[in-house]
Design an enzyme around this catalytic site. Structure first.
Site, short mmCIF file in Angstrom:
data_model
loop_
_atom_site.label_atom_id
_atom_site.label_comp_id
_atom_site.label_asym_id
_atom_site.label_seq_id
_atom_site.Cartn_x
_atom_site.Cartn_y
_atom_site.Cartn_z
N TRP A 13 0.82 -1.21 0.00
CA TRP A 13 0.00 0.00 0.00
C TRP A 13 0.86 1.27 0.00
O TRP A 13 0.47 2.30 0.56
CB TRP A 13 -0.97 0.00 1.20
N LYS B 162 -6.13 -0.09 -4.61
CA LYS B 162 -6.80 1.19 -4.86
C LYS B 162 -5.91 2.03 -5.75
O LYS B 162 -4.81 1.62 -6.12
CB LYS B 162 -7.06 1.94 -3.54
N ASP C 138 -34.31 3.08 -12.07
CA ASP C 138 -34.80 3.73 -10.86
C ASP C 138 -34.77 5.24 -11.01
O ASP C 138 -33.90 5.81 -11.67
CB ASP C 138 -33.93 3.32 -9.68
N GLU D 217 -39.32 3.46 -13.68
CA GLU D 217 -40.01 3.85 -12.46
C GLU D 217 -40.23 5.35 -12.55
O GLU D 217 -39.32 6.14 -12.33
CB GLU D 217 -39.18 3.50 -11.22
#
Length: 757
Positions: A166, A200, A414, A468
């Protein structure tokens, strides 16, 4: 989630400090695919046309100040050379839309011009444009790893993770891709990364730095102890081998079982894809549904958001298992003829910066609108900039990814109302057509939704798309060529609201069949809808399901057979009648939320600080319906019999609903669909003997009776009897006679005419 209930959809503020995101599974990509994708990506990376970008970033109030019709008319004039204006069917079908023809035609041309721009005037397909997931993200190719990211504001990017403790290391430093507007690339020898490792991006920008999960990550996991989310290298030695490679959904009619993987188990925990496949899918198949709609698939930091605050758009939530386990679930459903669609959330994104896209490379507007339009005022989330081509590339690629990678059969989009209007539909009254063409509409979002539907059906012609949408925007579920936005269906969100309203506000004797009949059929004739009595919205804390509104606490004390009181008997009777009336009048499909078919007794409350992080109410108690000493199985058995009965009429959703009688005084309703005759008596205290209906002459047999003792009724009729019409010389001219029936109070019956007549 129903857009009207925005307070329920909003993610608790504390959740934005959590973490969540996904990471692209390392899948070997052919060189040819990569080259074509890269070419498409270069096209994608072009900045949006200046005019489009400006329109996209105008404050809502400023834009709304101009009449949309005038703006659209001007736009139509400018683009006349680009695309000829066809006669649009939406205007032919509805003369009341004629005054708004310039706006409707302007939106049509806006999509046409954007389509030409993205496809280089047809030189490539829209599906070729939507291949970003094959270029960006982590890929394993030719014995090396390639990781690409779009981060125009970045000055440096490093991969950090298990592979390098990291720490930023020059060996893991990205390089800018020349002649692109912000692409970065990292190439690593195969030995540098291994399946399962976490990673990451450490992104630097002028004045700052932050750790981020790649925007195109397809696998993201959360540490059980720290609760931190990280991308994960996902490259299993054996890729999933599909058993069903070609599948065609059955939409005649579409019968949807809305479900949530995590809360689908009896146990107080987060359920898994495997558990759903083994324990719940067989129930759905046995009940007679032909489609499952899965919520909360895209990775989201806060479990209690119901999956509507997405952080990693390309990652299937790891809470429920691995990508292969989700694929196995979809494959198993396809083997049994069950389509699988997912809730896709492109209406907004979670605010989180560490897990999401909120401030990806030091630019808070890389993916989102500027100024006051960036944040959703009710949902505590961020709104995508649909006028930016790079954002279109991201979202359209996302649609194609789920179809191609996971074999989903389509999507329920949605929050469509929130996308359509600068106001997000908040506080608006859609009382006349002018409300849809008054300058309050986001033409860029409308164009995106239309392009998404064009893309989805180009990739998979039999795909299912559902909107929706609560405002009633005309044309939403019409093909683009006809002037619509291309959805196959729209949610009939008026129906559950209606049932709640009359249960809450009216005495039983004031229920009017004419009103009920009108409400379940209240829709545009040229748009298909998904009818439903209640979805997950009505099951949330702060609301009540239909069964709970009808029976309330007596469900806990009087739902054992032999101990039913009046309140329970009333609730069971009306629950069946409401469902039958709603399901039998569909013009497209019918939806039920997991457990509501048998009257699940409790609300949904996800684990949170206020309830001690309990899973007690974030589950489904299948043991209740399996216990035949209780009344729940009456409702479950009726639901199964109801769907079986509706399937007797071929393509019932296309068969005209013919009214036979509506008598509000008697509270009696009867109508016909093909060979099926539906008769309801909503009176709570009046049973009728020899109640007559004018129908085709012949004999009729009972197929389904809500008063059957097998469904918790009183069994007041002998349903084995054949009912013959009574001859009437006046009616005989029309080949009709009187069908006289005994109608017990609070009951409904379905009959069919004998084929021998």
């Amino acid at each position: 989630m129903a857009e009207k209930k925005t307070t329920k959809k909003a993610e608790p503020k504390k959740a934005t400090t959590t973490t969540a995101a996904p990471k692209k599974a390392a899948v070997a990509t052919k060189k040819a695919e990569t080259k074509s994708t890269k070419a498409a990506t270069k096209t994608t990376a072009k900045p949006a046309a200046k005019a489009t970008t400006k329109a996209a970033t105008k404050p809502a109030a400023k834009t709304a100040a101009k009449a949309s019709s005038k703006v659209a008319a001007k736009s139509a004039t400018k683009t006349a050379k680009v695309a000829a204006m066809p006669q649009l069917k939406i205007l032919k079908n509805d003369e009341w839309l004629q005054p708004f023809a310039p706006a409707i035609e302007g939106r049509y041309l806006h999509v046409k011009n954007k389509l030409n721009e993205l496809t280089q005037n047809g030189a490539v397909k829209l599906s070729d444009f939507a291949t970003g997931y094959l270029y960006y993200g982590l890929h394993h190719e030719d014995k090396k790893w390639i990781l690409r990211e779009w981060a125009p504001n970045a000055t440096e990017i490093y991969l950090i993770g298990d592979c390098n403790n990291w720490q930023e290391d020059k060996a893991y430093a990205f390089k800018r891709v020349p002649k692109t507007p912000g692409d970065w690339e990292l190439r690593l020898p195969e030995k540098y990364l291994k399946h399962g490792q976490l990673f990451k991006l450490s992104i630097h920008w002028n004045g700052g730095q932050g750790e981020r999960i790649p925007a195109w990550a397809t696998r993201v996991v959360q540490d059980d102890q720290t609760k931190i989310f990280s991308a994960q290298v996902w490259a299993p030695e054996q890729a999933y081998q599909w058993k069903v490679t070609k599948f065609r959904p059955n939409t005649s009619p579409l019968l949807i079982y809305e479900c949530h993987i995590g809360m689908a188990q009896d146990a107080e925990k987060v359920g898994t894809y495997n558990e759903f496949r083994e324990n719940v899918l067989p129930r759905i198949i046995a009940d007679g549904y032909n489609c499952i709609q899965i919520m909360a698939i895209q990775e989201h930091p806060y479990y209690g958001s119901f999956g509507y605050h997405v952080s990693s758009f390309f990652a299937a939530s790891s809470r429920f298992g691995t990508p292969e386990e989700l694929k196995a679930l979809i494959d198993a459903a396809h083997e049994k003829g069950i389509a699988v669609i997912m809730d896709i959330v492109h209406s907004h994104a979670v605010k989180n910066e560490n897990e999401g896209l909120g401030n990806f490379a030091g630019d808070p507007n890389q993916y989102f609108y500027e100024g006051g339009r960036r944040e959703h005022p009710a949902w505590d989330s961020l709104c995508f900039d649909y006028g930016r081509n790079e954002v279109l590339h991201f979202l359209l690629s996302n649609c194609k990814y789920w179809l191609e990678e996971y074999h989903f059969d389509g999507f329920r989009f949605d929050g469509v109302t929130s996308m359509l209007y600068y106001s997000h539909g908040l506080g608006d009254n859609f009382l006349d057509y002018g409300a849809y063409y008054n300058g309050n509409e986001d033409d860029n979002a409308i164009a995106y939704l239309t392009l998404a539907n064009l893309l989805i059906h180009e990739v998979y012609p039999k795909a299912i798309t559902i909107a929706e949408e609560v405002s009633g925007m005309p044309g939403l579920a019409m093909p683009y060529k006809d002037g619509g936005y291309g959805f196959d269906y729209r949610m009939a969100m008026n129906i559950p609201d209606y049932w709640i309203k009359i249960i809450k506000e009216l005495r039983d004797e004031d229920w009017k069949p004419s009103s009920m009949f009108w409400e379940v059929k209240n829709r545009r004739a040229d748009e298909k809808t998904i009818s439903y009595c209640e979805s997950h919205d009505q099951a949330l804390v702060g609301d009540k399901t239909i069964i709970f509104r009808l029976i309330d606490a007596d469900m806990y004390w009087h739902f054992k057979k032999g101990d039913e009181n009046y309140n329970v008997e009333r609730g069971i009777a009306l629950h069946k009648m409401i469902r039958l009336l709603t399901a039998s009048t569909i013009n497209g499909g019918y939806l039920n939320f997991m457990g509501n078919e048998f009257g699940h007794p409790e609300w949904i409350d996800f684990p949170r600080q206020d309830n001690g992080w309990s899973y007690k109410y974030a589950r489904r108690q299948w043991n209740l319906v399996d216990n035949h000493d209780l009344c729940y199985h009456y409702l479950g058995d009726f639901d199964k019999a109801m769907l079986k009965t509706l399937k007797i009429q071929k393509d019932i959703q296309k068969t005209p609903v013919t009214e036979i009688i509506t008598n509000d005084g008697d509270q009696v309703l009867a109508y016909q669909r093909g060979d099926l005759l539906f008769v309801f008596n909503f009176s709570f205290n009046r049973s009728y003997t020899g109640y007559g209906f004018r129908v085709r002459q012949g004999s009729y047999n009972v197929l389904l009776n809500t008063d059957d003792t097998a469904f918790g009724g009183h069994g007041l009729n002998d349903d084995s009897l054949t009912h013959f019409t009574v001859y009437d010389p006046l009616l005989a001219r029309e080949n009709k006679g009187w069908l006289k029936l005994y109608l017990p109070a609070r009951s409904a019956v379905v009959l069919t005419k004998s084929k021998d007549d």
